[in-house]
Design a protein around this motif. Structure first.
Motif, mmCIF file in Angstrom:
data_model
loop_
_atom_site.group_PDB
_atom_site.id
_atom_site.type_symbol
_atom_site.label_atom_id
_atom_site.label_comp_id
_atom_site.label_asym_id
_atom_site.label_seq_id
_atom_site.Cartn_x
_atom_site.Cartn_y
_atom_site.Cartn_z
ATOM 1 N N LEU A 130 0.870 -1.648 -0.099
ATOM 2 C CA LEU A 130 -0.340 -0.290 0.198
ATOM 3 C C LEU A 130 0.683 1.179 -0.077
ATOM 4 C CD1 LEU A 130 -2.795 -0.840 2.807
ATOM 5 C CD2 LEU A 130 -3.137 -0.663 -0.116
ATOM 6 N N ARG A 131 2.062 1.604 0.359
ATOM 7 C CA ARG A 131 3.071 2.460 0.884
ATOM 8 C C ARG A 131 3.275 2.233 -0.462
ATOM 9 N NH1 ARG A 131 3.759 7.812 1.887
ATOM 10 N NH2 ARG A 131 5.959 8.029 3.001
ATOM 11 N N LEU A 135 3.518 5.890 -3.006
ATOM 12 C CA LEU A 135 5.110 6.511 -3.744
ATOM 13 C C LEU A 135 4.989 6.934 -5.120
ATOM 14 C CD1 LEU A 135 7.301 5.217 -0.718
ATOM 15 C CD2 LEU A 135 6.383 7.523 -0.666
ATOM 16 N N GLU A 136 4.183 5.990 -5.808
ATOM 17 C CA GLU A 136 4.050 5.651 -6.784
ATOM 18 C C GLU A 136 3.090 6.581 -7.753
ATOM 19 O OE1 GLU A 136 3.433 1.729 -7.849
ATOM 20 O OE2 GLU A 136 4.653 0.566 -7.848
ATOM 21 N N ALA A 137 2.463 6.854 -6.875
ATOM 22 C CA ALA A 137 1.390 7.492 -7.463
ATOM 23 C C ALA A 137 1.449 9.233 -7.101
ATOM 24 C CB ALA A 137 -0.322 7.106 -6.127
ATOM 25 N N GLU A 138 2.152 9.370 -5.959
ATOM 26 C CA GLU A 138 2.792 10.568 -5.347
ATOM 27 C C GLU A 138 3.959 10.868 -6.276
ATOM 28 O OE1 GLU A 138 5.853 12.268 -1.421
ATOM 29 O OE2 GLU A 138 3.847 10.853 -1.320
#
Length: 157
Positions: A130-131, A135-138
């Protein structure tokens, strides 16, 4: 008979001054000898007071009234008394069953511990996944923002 246990019984009776009277006492001694030599006629060969009484053809009350009962009991409780093969095997089976129970219990405890460890790892993997997605989306949002900046942003090294 030349069975060591039978000889020990006769010696113990002589030493205690207990005569082997014809009849009940003699039947008890012969039954003892048959069981200890591994050739019982009426029982499975495992030495118990009940088996001795059945082998001798007497009641337990009659056996316990006999002066031989105390001597036989004391003789059989001695750790160096030879046992019939059936007695030895029964003792070994009991020991092995206890060891098997202990090993099964230990194995079950290890399995419970492993399942708990697997569950903890699964939870950690899920939280990290999930993290990682966050991070990939950010990161994608920042790349898009850099792409729309029209050169107004400078990269820093």
């Amino acid at each position: 008979m030349n069975d060591p246990a039978a000889l020990r019984l006769r010696h113990a009776l002589e030493h205690a001054g207990i005569p082997v009277r014809p009849g009940v006492d003699q039947a008890i001694v012969h039954a003892f000898e048959r069981i200890m030599s591994g050739s019982p006629e009426h029982t499975n060969g495992i030495f118990t007071a009940t088996a001795l009484c059945i082998e001798a053809g007497i009641s337990r009350a009659t056996y316990y009234r006999s002066p031989l009962a105390k001597t036989i009991t004391g003789l059989l409780q001695a750790p160096d008394t030879p046992r019939s093969q059936d007695d030895t095997l029964t003792t070994e089976i009991t020991r092995l069953k206890r060891a098997d129970r202990a090993l099964r219990s230990q194995h079950a405890a290890e399995q419970r511990e492993m399942r708990a460890t697997i569950a903890a790892y699964a939870n950690s993997i899920q939280a990290l996944s999930l993290r990682n997605a966050e991070l990939e989306a950010e990161n994608a949002a920042l790349r898009e923002h850099v792409g729309q900046a029209d050169g107004s942003l400078a990269s820093l090294r």
